[in-house]
Scaffold this active site. Structure first.
Site, short mmCIF file in Angstrom:
data_model
loop_
_atom_site.label_atom_id
_atom_site.label_comp_id
_atom_site.label_asym_id
_atom_site.label_seq_id
_atom_site.Cartn_x
_atom_site.Cartn_y
_atom_site.Cartn_z
N ASN A 193 6.16 0.16 -3.93
CA ASN A 193 7.51 0.01 -4.51
C ASN A 193 7.61 -1.29 -5.32
OD1 ASN A 193 8.65 2.39 -3.65
ND2 ASN A 193 9.31 1.52 -1.69
N ASP B 18 8.99 6.97 -4.86
CA ASP B 18 9.53 8.29 -4.54
C ASP B 18 8.55 9.39 -4.94
OD1 ASP B 18 13.01 7.48 -5.33
OD2 ASP B 18 11.76 7.09 -3.56
N ASP C 245 1.97 7.33 8.81
CA ASP C 245 2.70 6.30 8.07
C ASP C 245 1.85 5.90 6.87
OD1 ASP C 245 3.56 3.37 7.46
OD2 ASP C 245 5.17 4.21 8.68
N GLU D 3 8.57 5.82 4.67
CA GLU D 3 7.23 6.36 4.44
C GLU D 3 6.65 6.99 5.70
OE1 GLU D 3 8.20 3.28 4.48
OE2 GLU D 3 6.75 1.88 5.35
#
Length: 1010
Positions: A896, A905, A888, A931
């Site tokens: 973000n 992205d 993770d 993620e």
């Protein structure tokens, strides 16, 4: 039972016995009895001094479960071609190393009785057998049993034993009926028991010495018949005890006597006491082997060997039954065969001695072996630390672990002050003095947790420790990591202090710490590209590096490689150990490779293109397991006594190079043709020189070696058809269908693994033509065919001219229609092709959308769930290892929020590419969502999965410029778990998820196992 069933069961039981009883140290007793007469125990001129101790013998066993018709074996013989023959109460048995073939009254041709009394191979190589009804038979060169004609005087009684004198007369010892003599001309002579001679109370042993004297054992003492026919009794006046005495003639002609637990020798007319075996009980059989050692079998005390080491016992217990040892035989390969009331057993000398849990090891999975300055041997294994005592057994050394179980030891070294340093998998580093714990180093002292796979003591008193986060130094100032640029920051797998420099091996390659400077070793030679380094060895002015791509030599700043392309038979090697005889012993996962050091140097220098004298040793040489261990240290050592010791997955293996010559010159197994079938029906191939044409010919063959016979390699060549040899692997038969007429010779050769080919067995035969293959028939058929062709030609010519005119008219009429129709078909075909191409593109797009993550191109959650369910089912069915890692990206929401979702992205796509670049071909990397990524590692142990994830971690830390933003740093946390019996896909995911959250709760940018 069929040969196929016997072969299958024999292989199964053989593997079982090897796993359960390869080493019989628990059953060996060392007796001091007989040492006074030791000089007489070696009649072969002292060669026995080179014989290894009994614990260096591997033992195998066969019973009725493996194809024997009966578990009581009265006698054993070996014929010149190499077959073993076994006498049982249910027939005589031929053994070729893989399958038992039984000959009895139901065989074709059959025996006269199933109860076999004795077997005897005469000086000409002919095999004789006798049965419980007094019949005498022999095996003729064609493989058929022939029996002597009975005379009225011939006793119908069990023949106990047979022996042939120098004049070619075969003497028979009948139970309760005296002696018989079969003369070379076939004449039988019966000698009834003389009055006053207790010949009726004979025992099943007799011997004929070089002087032609016949020695017979009886329940009332020893008898001897001289060449003039006079009988003499030997008893108390000859120094023999009262009661049973029986003789045995050794290969050198010496006649030995067994009586009341004691052994005597016949010297001329005298009987000389040789050995006493207190507690041996009744001695039932004897053997003098090629080294001069004397073996004896007993009624219920097992087997003893008398030689330069005194009297060694193989007592009944784990393998040998508590019953009578009826026969002993040394075969052509030096193995000792034991026929007992409980089955067939074989003792085989081995180069390697194996030490396992039977010898006190806490675990058979050994990671490190080490000899300290006092000559004490230490072993680190999955069950902790063990020390070898003076009795040869290993004894545990208490190490307090972090849990209920003892720590798993991965590395051992000794400091300049004599203290022993022990590295573990999950419990840090231990410091011991005289086997007593002095201090333990762990995370509280600054040592990174887990994976201490290497320790190296420096000359200045400091100790270097390899961890999963690089190297650390332990000295008087404590534990600290050196701040030297260029040091590896990932998992360290090897360390060595050489000439004041520290050589470091890791999953990132090899480097050298020279003071405050790090030198990177270039391992990217042609054909190389090593990634993991397992060991270093200083040899002269060079350092040899063991890697997953062979050996590298570093000398004077130059690096050269010796790998698969240069003749090394394995890719990954763990350690190189030079012995005192000029050879290098190289440990690997596929046995130990032995190569002359001079050849390694010559290949590394470029003076030789390839290695020539390469030999690989594995279980056939006595190793408890061919799988060595790497990423631990030291995995192999040379002890001060010159012996080589190795850590394996099945225990500790030890070899004495001084004894090597006894094992390396193993002769190729002789090949024999066993049977020939034509269209499924057996034929007497030895007497058949011509076969009818057509049909299927199947030939079965064997290589007569009993050293792991299932691994013998074969090749065949049919002269008259094959231009070269055809490799058959371990296939034991060959088939020919529809051979054309002609003369052929089939040649079959056999070889041990990595050994030379032996002389071939041959069978010459001819194939007769079928009626339609005869020359006169073919000539007549050719003439008829020519006449028919000529008549057909004339008829076709006339019809041709008539039809030609009609066809010319039709062609003109149809041409126009065909051209128009063809144009329409071309247009339709073009449209169909375009439609199919659009459908294919749509199907591929839908398939990718259903199973592929649109952003990263990785498999999506649906694809991952399917593969996970499949691999869990495979692990549950076959017990294969399986690991799962959940990864993770840390603080992804912050990326973000700070940089935009477009940057997020881009980070996800870069992370997917970076993780995928470190995966193996067999692994599955998938994006589960957001993620979160999953890594499925089939066929992988937990330790190996951790290494893969650690490598990913290292590459994540080294990556810069995420999403083209210089100051953006990205890390991940991971949870790694291994499949356990009972796990489902859901439970495996839950455990991996729990481990992931422990990593996040523990500070992120780390891995946790569960």
């Amino acid at each position: 039972m069929s040969n196929v069933e016997a072969q299958s069961r024999s292989r199964t039981a053989l593997r079982s016995w090897r796993r359960a009883g390869r080493r019989i140290a628990g059953a060996l007793l060392l007796s001091l009895a007989g040492l006074a007469g030791l000089a007489g125990a070696v009649p072969a001129g002292g060669q026995g001094v080179h014989a290894p101790p009994l614990r260096d013998y591997a033992i195998d066993a066969w019973t009725t479960r493996n194809g024997l018709p009966h578990n009581s074996l009265r006698d054993i013989a070996q014929t010149r071609e190499g077959y073993l023959w076994l006498a049982t109460w249910e027939g005589v048995v031929r053994y070729n190393g893989v399958a038992f073939t039984v000959f009895d009254r139901g065989s074709e041709p059959g025996l006269r009785d199933n109860g076999i009394g004795a077997l005897y191979t005469d000086p000409r190589g002919r095999l004789w057998l006798s049965d419980s009804r007094g019949n005498l038979g022999w095996l003729d060169p064609g493989g058929r049993w022939t029996f002597a004609g009975r005379t009225p005087q011939w006793p119908q009684a069990l023949v106990h034993d047979m022996a042939m004198d120098a004049r070619g007369r075969l003497w028979l010892l009948f139970e309760g009926h005296g002696l018989g003599c079969m003369h070379p001309d076939g004449r039988f002579e019966y000698l009834p028991p003389p009055e006053g001679i207790p010949l009726r109370a004979s025992f099943p042993h007799m011997a004929v010495d070089a002087a032609g004297r016949i020695w017979v054992g009886t329940m009332e003492g020893l008898l001897m018949r001289d060449p003039q026919g006079r009988w003499r009794r030997f008893g108390g006046e000859a120094g023999l005890p009262p009661g049973l005495v029986w003789p045995y003639r050794a290969p050198d002609g010496t006649v030995w006597l067994a009586a009341d637990g004691r052994l005597f020798r016949v010297e001329g007319e005298r009987v000389v006491a040789a050995h006493a075996l207190p507690g041996a009980g009744h001695i039932t059989t004897m053997l003098v082997d090629r080294h001069g050692a004397l073996w004896v079998g007993t009624e219920n005390r097992g087997v003893a060997r008398i030689g330069p080491r005194g009297t060694e016992w193989l007592a009944p217990g784990d393998v040998l039954p508590r019953g009578r040892i009826a026969s002993l035989l040394e075969d052509a390969e030096g193995s000792i065969w034991i026929g007992a009331n409980g089955g067939l057993f074989r003792l085989r000398e081995t180069l390697f001695t194996g030490y396992t849990r039977r010898d006190g090891l806490a675990s058979d999975y050994v990671r490190a072996v080490f000899e300290d300055r006092d000559g004490v041997l230490w072993a680190g294994d999955g069950g902790g630390l063990d020390r070898q005592g003076e009795d040869g057994r290993f004894h545990p050394v208490a190490l307090p672990g972090g849990g209920d179980e003892a720590p798993s030891v991965l590395s051992i070294d000794q400091g300049v002050d004599g203290d022993l340093w022990v590295g573990t998998f999950a419990d840090g580093v231990y410091r011991l003095r005289d086997g007593v714990l002095q201090r333990r180093y762990g995370p509280a002292e600054g040592l990174p947790s887990g994976h201490v796979r290497a320790i190296a003591a420096a000359g200045d008193g400091a100790v270097w420790v390899g961890s999963r986060r690089g190297v650390v130094r332990i000295d008087d100032a404590g534990v600290h990591a050196p701040e030297v640029p260029g040091l590896p920051q990932g998992l360290v797998t090897a360390l060595a202090s050489i000439g004041g420099d520290l050589w470091i091996g890791s999953v990132e390659g090899a480097s050298v710490l020279r003071g405050d400077r790090v030198e990177r070793i270039d391992l990217d030679s042609p054909g190389g590209g090593a990634r993991s380094v397992f060991g270093f060895r200083a040899l002269g002015d060079a350092v040899w590096i063991s890697t997953d791509r062979g050996l590298y030599r570093h000398r004077g700043g130059a690096v050269s490689r010796v790998g698969l392309e240069q003749g090394l038979p394995v890719d990954a090697v763990f350690q190189l150990v030079p012995d005192r005889h000029g050879d290098a012993w190289i440990s690997s996962n596929r046995g130990v490779v032995r190569v002359p050091v001079a050849e390694l140097e010559a290949v590394a220098d470029g003076r030789m293109p390839r290695l020539v004298q390469v030999r690989r040793h594995d279980e056939i040489d006595g190793m408890p397991s061919a799988q060595g261990n790497g990423s631990s240290s030291p995995p192999a050592i040379l002890r001060r006594d010159g012996t080589v010791w190795l850590a394996t997955a099945g225990g500790v293996a030890a070899a004495d190079p001084a004894r090597l010559q006894r094992y390396v010159d193993r002769a190729p197994p002789p090949a024999v043709i066993e049977s020939v079938h034509r269209d499924g029906q057996p034929i007497d191939w030895a007497a058949t020189g011509s076969l009818a044409g057509g049909g299927r010919i199947t030939v079965a063959y064997a290589g007569l070696s009993y050293l792991l016979p299932e691994r013998i390699r074969y090749r065949t060549r049919l002269l008259g058809l094959d231009a070269a040899w055809v490799e058959r692997g371990t296939q034991r038969n060959v088939e020919f269908i529809g051979l054309p007429p002609g003369e052929y010779t089939l040649e079959v050769a056999a070889a041990h693994p990595d050994g030379a080919w032996g002389a071939p067995a041959r069978w010459s035969f001819g194939v007769r033509p079928l009626w339609w293959q005869r020359l006169d028939v073919r000539i007549a058929a050719a003439l008829v065919a020519l006449l028919g062709l000529f008549a057909f030609y004339r008829w076709r010519t006339r019809r041709y001219h008539a039809r030609q005119r009609r066809l010319e008219r039709l062609v003109r009429e149809r041409t126009a229609d065909l051209q128009a129709h063809a144009e329409r078909l071309v247009a339709i075909d073009r449209e169909r092709a375009q439609l199919l191409e659009r459908l294919r593109e749509q199907a591929e797009a839908y398939g990718r959308q259903a199973r592929e993550d649109a952003l990263t191109g990785l498999p999506n959650r649906r694809h991952f769930d399917e593969v996970l369910a499949r691999d869990v089912a495979l692990a549950r069915r076959g017990g294969h290892p399986l690991c799962l890692a959940l990864l993770d990206i840390d603080h992804f929401k912050r990326i973000n929020d700070t940089w935009s979702h477009g940057v997020g992205d881009a980070v996800l796509r870069e992370a997917a590419e970076l993780l995928a670049s470190q995966c193996r071909a067999s692994d599955l990397l998938a994006r589960l969502g957001g993620e979160e990524f999953a890594l499925l590692l089939p066929g992988t142990l937990l330790e190996e999965a951790q290494l893969v994830c650690e490598r990913m971690h290292a590459h994540f830390r080294d990556h810069r410029g995420w999403a083209a933003i210089d100051d953006l740093q990205v890390t991940f946390s991971g949870g790694v778990v291994a499949w356990r019996p009972g796990d489902t896909p859901e439970s495996l995911l839950e455990r991996a998820d729990a481990a992931l959250y422990r990593a996040k709760d523990g500070g992120r940018d780390r891995l946790e196992t569960g």
